[in-house]
Design an enzyme around this catalytic site. Structure first.
Site, PDB file in Angstrom:
ATOM      1  N   GLU A  11     -47.479 -40.566   7.480  1.00 37.38           N
ATOM      2  CA  GLU A  11     -47.758 -39.284   8.117  1.00 37.38           C
ATOM      3  C   GLU A  11     -46.572 -38.369   7.843  1.00 37.38           C
ATOM      4  O   GLU A  11     -45.422 -38.786   7.977  1.00 37.38           O
ATOM      5  CB  GLU A  11     -47.930 -39.503   9.638  1.00 37.38           C
TER       6      GLU A  11
ATOM      7  N   HIS B 165     -48.868 -46.826  10.977  1.00 40.97           N
ATOM      8  CA  HIS B 165     -48.333 -45.824  10.045  1.00 40.97           C
ATOM      9  C   HIS B 165     -46.869 -45.556  10.346  1.00 40.97           C
ATOM     10  O   HIS B 165     -46.356 -45.970  11.384  1.00 40.97           O
ATOM     11  CB  HIS B 165     -49.152 -44.521  10.096  1.00 40.97           C
TER      12      HIS B 165
END
Lengths: 133, 133
Positions: free
Chosen positions: A129, A79
């Protein structure tokens, strides 16, 4: 809305070897491993002058990283994390535009700060995120 | 040896929609599309305070990004780019340690600077670009 790129998280099949590579060959500043049992990961931070690389390895049986490594045995970018000033305002804005948050209610992330993960299918195949910083 | 993270390159199936998402929902500063026919890509830069995100879309038939999007239709992180001071010294060091460069002789990258790509299988499943900065 988004500010700094806080980190790029890379899932690695061999944490020691990845850390040695970043420390030795690539000559970066690399932290000691940090176990985060509540997140099911061991992390090592690679500190670059402008941001960090977070090396992730599974810890325990229910690790979210274990599944990722099954699908990507060599490892890969897991991520990327963008900083936001107000996590609640950020989620509101993202979901108002029709994009999905995996956890619409912020949870406490690996850095002890409120985070929300956004659906990779809604963000160009990338797990994003958002971290309140 | 490595310095700043110069950029994270994300291959996107729909450049306009990805740019609108970063500009609108995520509120970032987003450049106009830049066609780079010699690299087979159109790029849009997302300028964050500390680094950039490079949105990549195929241009022409021989684009290296087209293949990537065939395998990853939703898009995904295509590569990450670290800055180095001396690209020749960097290649020497990396290959001396047994890691493979995809182009051991530096070529001129999308930013007009010498770059070398490192084999993803040798770098935790991540295509790594080194750029002399």
């Amino acid at each position: 809305m988004i500010g700094n790129l806080n980190h790029v998280a890379i899932a690695v099949p061999d944490l020691e070897s990845a850390a040695a590579q970043y420390r030795g060959t690539l000559g970066a500043t690399v932290s000691e491993p940090l176990e985060l049992p509540e997140h099911g990961v061991v992390t090592i931070f690679v500190r670059l002058p402008n941001t960090s690389i977070e090396l992730l390895h599974p810890l325990g049986e229910a690790s979210p990283i274990a599944k990722f490594l099954e699908r990507n045995p060599a490892g890969g970018v897991h991520h990327i994390c963008y900083e936001v000033k107000d996590i609640h305002a950020a989620v509101k804005r993202v979901t108002a535009d029709g994009y999905r948050a995996l956890n619409p209610t912020p949870k406490i992330g690996a850095h002890g700060k409120p985070v929300v993960f956004l659906h990779p299918k809604d963000f160009n195949g990338v797990l994003v995120e958002l971290e309140e910083a």
